[in-house]
Design a protein around this motif. Structure first.
Motif, short mmCIF file in Angstrom:
data_model
loop_
_atom_site.label_atom_id
_atom_site.label_comp_id
_atom_site.label_asym_id
_atom_site.label_seq_id
_atom_site.Cartn_x
_atom_site.Cartn_y
_atom_site.Cartn_z
N ASP A 166 0.79 -0.99 0.03
CA ASP A 166 -0.18 -0.12 -0.10
C ASP A 166 0.90 1.30 0.09
OD1 ASP A 166 1.07 -0.34 2.56
OD2 ASP A 166 -0.84 -0.11 3.45
N PHE A 167 2.18 1.04 -0.04
CA PHE A 167 3.08 2.31 -0.17
C PHE A 167 3.17 3.24 1.14
CE2 PHE A 167 2.68 1.09 -4.69
CZ PHE A 167 3.76 1.19 -5.04
N SER A 168 2.66 2.61 2.22
CA SER A 168 2.77 3.23 3.69
C SER A 168 4.16 3.11 4.17
CB SER A 168 1.82 2.82 4.39
OG SER A 168 1.94 1.16 4.71
N ARG A 169 5.03 2.18 3.53
CA ARG A 169 6.22 2.22 4.06
C ARG A 169 7.36 1.87 3.07
NH1 ARG A 169 6.02 -3.05 7.07
NH2 ARG A 169 4.26 -3.41 5.62
N THR A 170 8.35 2.88 2.84
CA THR A 170 9.43 2.61 1.64
C THR A 170 10.65 3.07 2.21
OG1 THR A 170 9.32 5.33 1.42
CG2 THR A 170 7.46 3.77 0.21
N LEU A 171 11.60 2.21 1.65
CA LEU A 171 13.34 2.09 2.02
C LEU A 171 13.85 2.30 0.72
CD1 LEU A 171 15.19 2.25 4.05
CD2 LEU A 171 15.30 -0.51 3.57
N SER A 172 14.84 3.05 0.55
CA SER A 172 15.56 3.01 -0.49
C SER A 172 17.03 3.07 0.08
CB SER A 172 15.65 4.41 -1.45
OG SER A 172 16.70 4.54 -2.37
N LEU A 173 18.15 2.47 -0.59
CA LEU A 173 19.36 1.89 -0.16
C LEU A 173 20.49 2.40 -1.21
CD1 LEU A 173 19.41 -0.90 2.11
CD2 LEU A 173 19.04 1.06 2.84
N GLN A 174 21.38 3.22 -1.06
CA GLN A 174 21.97 3.61 -2.34
C GLN A 174 23.56 3.75 -1.84
OE1 GLN A 174 20.82 7.56 -2.75
NE2 GLN A 174 18.51 6.98 -2.83
N ALA A 175 24.45 3.26 -2.99
CA ALA A 175 25.90 3.00 -2.74
C ALA A 175 26.62 3.75 -3.73
CB ALA A 175 26.53 1.58 -2.51
N MET A 176 27.17 4.96 -3.68
CA MET A 176 27.59 5.72 -4.90
C MET A 176 29.03 6.28 -4.61
SD MET A 176 24.02 8.00 -4.99
CE MET A 176 24.17 8.33 -3.16
N TYR A 177 29.79 6.05 -5.99
CA TYR A 177 30.72 6.89 -6.17
C TYR A 177 30.41 8.22 -6.53
CZ TYR A 177 34.69 9.08 -8.92
OH TYR A 177 35.72 9.77 -9.25
N LYS A 178 31.35 9.12 -5.49
CA LYS A 178 31.10 10.66 -5.33
C LYS A 178 32.37 11.30 -5.74
CE LYS A 178 29.26 14.08 -2.23
NZ LYS A 178 28.56 14.11 -0.74
N TYR A 179 32.07 12.31 -6.78
CA TYR A 179 33.38 12.96 -7.21
C TYR A 179 33.01 14.52 -7.01
CZ TYR A 179 36.90 15.18 -10.00
OH TYR A 179 38.16 15.99 -10.42
N TYR A 180 34.06 15.27 -6.22
CA TYR A 180 33.95 16.76 -5.88
C TYR A 180 34.85 17.44 -6.94
CZ TYR A 180 31.90 16.22 -1.34
OH TYR A 180 31.14 15.93 -0.30
N PHE A 181 34.05 18.37 -7.74
CA PHE A 181 34.76 19.02 -8.68
C PHE A 181 35.69 20.33 -8.07
CE2 PHE A 181 31.16 17.03 -10.82
CZ PHE A 181 31.81 16.89 -11.91
N LYS A 182 36.65 20.65 -8.86
CA LYS A 182 37.43 21.78 -8.23
C LYS A 182 36.80 23.04 -7.84
CE LYS A 182 41.43 24.50 -9.40
NZ LYS A 182 42.22 24.77 -8.07
#
Length: 232
Positions: free
Chosen positions: A113-129
């Motif tokens: 019923d979409f009353s409970r949701t969960l998302s898990l993410q594992a990401m490469y992250k790049y910071y620009f100059k």
């Protein structure tokens, strides 16, 4: 994200009152938030604008796109951009946040019923100059969890996220930020079905993230807000 996914929020931040070293912290924040699924995946963005008593103090936004990788839509490819601008009460200058690009897999789950949701993410992250010499370009890693829970027949919502990412410039090399929210949804009360107003609070829980008036970001903080939200 559950329920109505487009909303505007108003937060009165208590950080400047609870912590003396955060007396220069803006006291008001407005947030615009949007989540839209489609047959290919979903798009999400939010934008925060902070305010001093005499005007806007800065703005920050994130935008993310997910593309489904499995027929059940559990697995997705996630790409994201983060960036913004901040100013200070102590001088007339402004600082651009070192903007970043993120990409990686995401796992998404929802109850029937979409009353409970969960998302898990594992990401490469790049910071620009960045504009300053200390804003060097570098690679990082970020883990994110996003949740939403409706309870008491939708009268209350507990939602939020937690981010943890690597940054060798801070003590311990890791930054953690979480912003759990608790909302009381007035449109679930009898006779108020068309009033899409929610009242509640958000608590910004962070370690090595918030900059104080002395130019340090090596503390743990738990900063609550008093908040209202209108959902469209």
């Amino acid at each position: 994200m559950v329920g109505r996914a487009q909303n505007v929020q108003l937060h009165y931040d208590l950080g400047h009152s609870l912590y003396g070293e955060l007396s220069n912290r803006p006291s008001v924040t407005t947030t615009i938030e949007m989540f839209k699924p489609d047959k290919w995946g979903s798009t999400f963005f939010f934008a925060d604008i902070d305010y001093f008593h005499d005007g806007a103090a800065g703005a920050y936004w994130e935008i993310a796109r997910e593309l489904n990788l499995s027929a059940d839509k559990r697995w997705a490819a996630h790409v994201e951009y983060n960036g913004g601008l901040a100013s200070s009460q102590l001088d007339n200058g402004s600082t651009r946040f070192q903007h970043a690009f993120l990409a990686g897999p995401a796992w998404n789950w929802a109850s029937s019923d979409f009353s409970r949701t969960l998302s898990l993410q594992a990401m490469y992250k790049y910071y620009f100059k960045g504009q300053n010499p200390w804003n060097r370009p570098f690679s990082s890693f970020q883990a994110t969890a996003v949740w939403g829970i409706h309870f008491f027949s939708g009268l209350c919502t507990f939602s939020g996220f937690i981010d943890c990412w690597y940054d060798s410039s801070v003590r311990g090399n890791w930054i953690t930020v979480s912003e759990p929210q608790l909302w009381f949804n007035l449109n679930k009360l009898r006779g108020m079905e068309g009033v899409n107003l929610s009242l509640g609070t958000e608590v910004e829980v962070s370690n090595d993230f918030v900059w104080d008036k002395n130019g340090r970001n090596d503390h743990f903080y738990a900063i609550p807000t008093v908040a209202a939200k209108w959902s469209f």
